[in-house]
Design a protein around this motif. Structure first.
Motif: not given
Length: 118
Positions: A100-105, A111-114
């Motif tokens: 889950k932590q990896e998925k969040i990252r 999101l940062r890329h968008r």
């Protein structure tokens, strides 16, 4: 030396008599319990040899690698199994947490890329 042999023979005679008295009636072969006691008393050497050779039925060996009561070993096996299952459950939960932590990252990176595209 002779007294030591006599003492050993007497101890063996007592041990055989105790064995005959304490053994379950269903495990005695060829003669009855009282008859075996008389045979061992009146013919000590021959009676002792006969008792061990043809008089008693030996129980099958269960497990020579363990000590103590079988119930205790079964309880320990169940405890080990439950501990193993608990450890596996904790490991599964830890793996799920890190996934889950990896998925969040990954989602944060997207999101940062968008945000940088316009």
């Amino acid at each position: 030396m002779g007294s030591l042999i006599s003492l050993a023979f007497f101890a063996m005679l007592i041990a055989v008599l105790i064995d005959i008295i304490l053994i379950d009636e269903s495990r005695i072969k060829n003669l009855g319990k009282v008859t075996w006691i008389f045979v061992v008393i009146f013919l000590p050497l021959i009676g002792t040899i006969l008792w061990f050779a043809i008089g008693r039925e030996y129980a099958p060996a269960n497990n020579f690698g363990s000590f103590g009561a079988p119930q205790r070993h079964e309880a320990l096996r169940q405890l080990e199994t439950s501990n193993t299952e608990a450890e596996l459950a904790k490991l599964d939960a830890e793996i799920e947490y890190f996934e889950k932590q990896e998925k969040i990252r990954e989602l944060e990176e997207k999101l940062r890329h968008r945000k940088q595209l316009p």
